[in-house]
Structure formats: structure tokens, C-alpha cells
Scaffold this motif. Sequence first.
Motif, PDB file in Angstrom:
ATOM      1  N   PHE A  25     -38.008 -19.425 -58.441  1.00 35.37           N
ATOM      2  CA  PHE A  25     -38.640 -20.423 -59.310  1.00 35.37           C
ATOM      3  C   PHE A  25     -38.922 -19.816 -60.675  1.00 35.37           C
ATOM      4  N   ALA A 131     -47.313 -29.933 -53.241  1.00 38.46           N
ATOM      5  CA  ALA A 131     -46.591 -28.759 -53.744  1.00 38.46           C
ATOM      6  C   ALA A 131     -45.490 -28.318 -52.774  1.00 38.46           C
ATOM      7  N   SER A 135     -42.481 -29.171 -57.237  1.00 34.04           N
ATOM      8  CA  SER A 135     -43.455 -28.580 -58.161  1.00 34.04           C
ATOM      9  C   SER A 135     -44.237 -29.619 -58.962  1.00 34.04           C
ATOM     10  N   ASP A 136     -43.623 -30.795 -59.267  1.00 33.17           N
ATOM     11  CA  ASP A 136     -44.314 -31.796 -60.085  1.00 33.17           C
ATOM     12  C   ASP A 136     -45.195 -32.736 -59.265  1.00 33.17           C
ATOM     13  N   ARG A 151     -45.432 -22.428 -60.676  1.00 39.02           N
ATOM     14  CA  ARG A 151     -44.138 -23.115 -60.823  1.00 39.02           C
ATOM     15  C   ARG A 151     -44.352 -24.580 -61.194  1.00 39.02           C
ATOM     16  N   GLU A 153     -47.269 -26.173 -60.032  1.00 36.83           N
ATOM     17  CA  GLU A 153     -48.111 -26.783 -58.988  1.00 36.83           C
ATOM     18  C   GLU A 153     -49.592 -26.455 -59.152  1.00 36.83           C
TER      19      GLU A 153
END
Length: 289
Positions: A25, A131, A135-136, A151, A153
Motif C-alpha cells: 500500500f 477498512a 481504504s476509503d 493507507r 483508513e
Amino acid sequence: MRVLEKAPAKINLSLDVLRKRQDGFHEVRMIMTTIDLADRVELVDISPNEIRIVSHNRFVPDDQRNLAYQAAKLLKDRFNIERGVSISITKTIPVAAGLAGGSSDAAATLRGLNKLWKLGLTLDDLAKLGAEIGSDVSFCVYGGTALATGRGEMIQQIDPPPHCWVVLAKPTIGVSTADVYRNLNLQTVQHPDVDGMVNALHNNHYEKICSLMGNVLEDVTLRMHPEVANIKEQMKRFGADAVLMSGSGPTVFGLVQYESRLPRVYNGLRGFCDQVFAVRMLGERNILD
Ligand code: ATP
């Protein structure tokens, strides 16, 4: 029983990549804020013990590849839920656009199933679970405005942007986030001033926010897809106060402070892109609670 959840998109006012980590990541520092462009996620109990996705959008998978499916599966497995659910997703957020549409659908599914299945989880609990999906997703669980690190999170809520309009234009090209990161050269990039943006938000300083907007991925995508640069140019020409690409693109957004200027920017862009939106910021805290 039936639960409806709004799944709003995000834009990145600032996006920096610090380094590639050993786990593959990238370590990021970014400022995300919610905008009033949203999918609608409807969750309905069904008797077979299965997860069913209904979307009527040919770009959205209706199986385990769908992030909303993964959110439901995660909750079912973690809490031994033996109930079926139908997840209807009405898409408004353009797909693969840098606006976190899939992540927001997953986050809405987590929030909605928490209610439907009476799990009693907090938003912090849901963000932690999110998470594991992407990541978003953590940011999308809360919405609002946040500094996202790790990353992406690790979420710290910050002050929202002042009220203004956001015009979004999505060209009809697909951008692979993996390709953008592969072509990113961290030695040569211009890093945006993320801390400066946090301060500008704190001081509610619109002009400063406009001048500090930056995205380290923008040059990479612009090199791969020159039409994105053209859209940026047009948006500036038609009167947006500041213009930036969101996430890994290809959506370009422009901030417009005065409503009187909005039609010119919106209509001007309609000539260049088929997907153009004019929406409000929705960056205040607890908007999805
Ligand atoms: P991000 O900004 O987080 O990088 P994005 O906006 O660029 O995300 P998405 O709209 O989330 O991208 O879609 C990326 C891919 O994810 C799509 O090509 C699609 O196949 C897949 N996908 C999985 N679930 C969904 C969903 N619920 N809605 C849209 N796409 C989804």
C-alpha cells in the motif's frame, strides 16, 4: 423491514503520497470532504439466507465483487447473522471516477445493516470494519471532512470547507488507480501543502483553500489522459475559482463561491463532458449519523 441510506461521494481537497509501504500500500495524507452527490442504498430483509445485489447499472458488479456485497458478507460472518438481505443500489455517482462511489455504497451498507440487524455498533466500530473492505470505506462511514492517513483508513475529523458549490465533470475515459500509482515517481512530484490546507479550513479562508488545492496523482493522470487537462482548462476558463482532479481521476472538480457564476461553469462544461454535476459541499460533521 427496510432501511434506506444515503451514500454520498467525496472529493479530495488535498492528496499527498508519502511512500510505498512494505505491504504494497501507499502511505498517504489526504483531506477528503463529502459532497451532495449520492447513491441510494436500500436494504430489505429477504427470507433466503443470501446477499442479493440489485443495481441496473452495467458498470456495477452484482456479485461478490461489489463492495456493498463485501460489507454485508463481513457483518454476516463476523456476527453470525443467519438472515438474507437484498441490497438495491441506485447509482448517481459516476463509476470508477475518483469519487469513492463503491466505497460509499459499502459504508452505507455497514451503517444500514447495523440498524436492520440491530448490531449496536458505533461509527468507530463500523469504520474499523470498513477498512477491511477498502481504504476509503472508513472515511465514507463518517462522511464530513477529514484528514486521512495511513493507507487512507486512519481518520481525523477536521473543520469543513465554507459553503460553496462544486462542479464535477467526468470525461468518458476509465482510469486504473493501479496504473496511476505505478506511474507515480515520488522523487520528482510536487507535494501539496496538506497542513496548510488543514489550517485554511480551520480559518474558514476560502481563497487560501482555493490556492492550496493539490493532488500528487494529478500530473500522472494528466500525462496518461491529456483530455483531463483540457477539462481543467475549460473549467477555469468558464469561471471556477479553483480546479483539481479528485483521487486518481478522471473526474475534475471546480469550486464556485457565488451561485450567480454557477450556470456559466456548469453549462460550459456540458459541452465537453456528458457527466457534469453542480452540487453543494456537505462537509459538516455528523451528516450521516
Ligand atoms: P476511489 O475514489 O475510492 O478510488 P472510484 O470512485 O474511483 O473509487 P468506484 O466507483 O468505487 O471507483 O468503482 C471502482 C470499481 O469498483 C468499478 O470499476 C466497479 O467494477 C467496482 N465496484 C464494486 N462495487 C461497486 C459499487 N457499489 N459501485 C460502483 N462500483 C463498484
